[in-house]
Design an enzyme around this catalytic site. Sequence first.
Site, PDB file in Angstrom:
ATOM      1  N   LEU A  73       0.834  -1.193   0.000  1.00  0.00           N
ATOM      2  CA  LEU A  73       0.000   0.000   0.000  1.00  0.00           C
ATOM      3  C   LEU A  73       0.877   1.255   0.000  1.00  0.00           C
ATOM      4  CD1 LEU A  73      -2.805   1.218   0.064  1.00  0.00           C
ATOM      5  CD2 LEU A  73      -2.787   0.972   2.551  1.00  0.00           C
ATOM      6  N   VAL A  76       2.072   1.860  -3.568  1.00  0.00           N
ATOM      7  CA  VAL A  76       0.975   2.386  -4.377  1.00  0.00           C
ATOM      8  C   VAL A  76       0.719   3.844  -4.006  1.00  0.00           C
ATOM      9  CG1 VAL A  76      -1.502   2.183  -4.863  1.00  0.00           C
ATOM     10  CG2 VAL A  76      -0.078   0.131  -4.752  1.00  0.00           C
ATOM     11  N   HIS A  77       0.737   4.128  -2.718  1.00  0.00           N
ATOM     12  CA  HIS A  77       0.530   5.500  -2.243  1.00  0.00           C
ATOM     13  C   HIS A  77       1.584   6.450  -2.818  1.00  0.00           C
ATOM     14  CE1 HIS A  77      -0.409   8.837   0.381  1.00  0.00           C
ATOM     15  NE2 HIS A  77       0.830   8.836   0.837  1.00  0.00           N
ATOM     16  N   SER A  78       2.815   5.995  -2.880  1.00  0.00           N
ATOM     17  CA  SER A  78       3.883   6.859  -3.392  1.00  0.00           C
ATOM     18  C   SER A  78       3.650   7.202  -4.862  1.00  0.00           C
ATOM     19  CB  SER A  78       5.257   6.212  -3.196  1.00  0.00           C
ATOM     20  OG  SER A  78       5.442   5.110  -4.069  1.00  0.00           O
ATOM     21  N   HIS A  81       0.745   9.631  -5.048  1.00  0.00           N
ATOM     22  CA  HIS A  81       1.198  10.947  -4.589  1.00  0.00           C
ATOM     23  C   HIS A  81       1.964  11.664  -5.705  1.00  0.00           C
ATOM     24  CE1 HIS A  81       1.058  13.291  -0.986  1.00  0.00           C
ATOM     25  NE2 HIS A  81       2.365  13.423  -0.873  1.00  0.00           N
TER      26      HIS A  81
END
Length: 105
Positions: A73, A76-78, A81
């Site tokens: 996660l 994926v978040h990076s 962002h």
Amino acid sequence: MTQEQLEAIMGLIMNSGNAKSNAMEAIQAAKKNDFELAKTKLAEADEALVEAHHAQTGLLTKEAQGDQMTVTLLAVHSQDHLMTSITFNDLAKEVVDIYQRLADE
């Protein structure tokens, strides 16, 4: 996930966040007709995005060389962002341009 991968992911998040913050500051400066500061902040946003891209490129290069990374996660978040910051930065440039044109009238 290796320490190197984690550092690259955190670099993506940190630099993407800095880019978005600088782009927002550029818009705020333009609202106050401080176009020199707006230009500086947009340049700083671009620099932060370059650093984020370096981190991303490092991860992509490692994967292309066969060093697979577990998709988490956080990874994926990076990426999310980064893409959001790129879009926001592009939009901020347009908003600053509009403020500049209005000030020039």
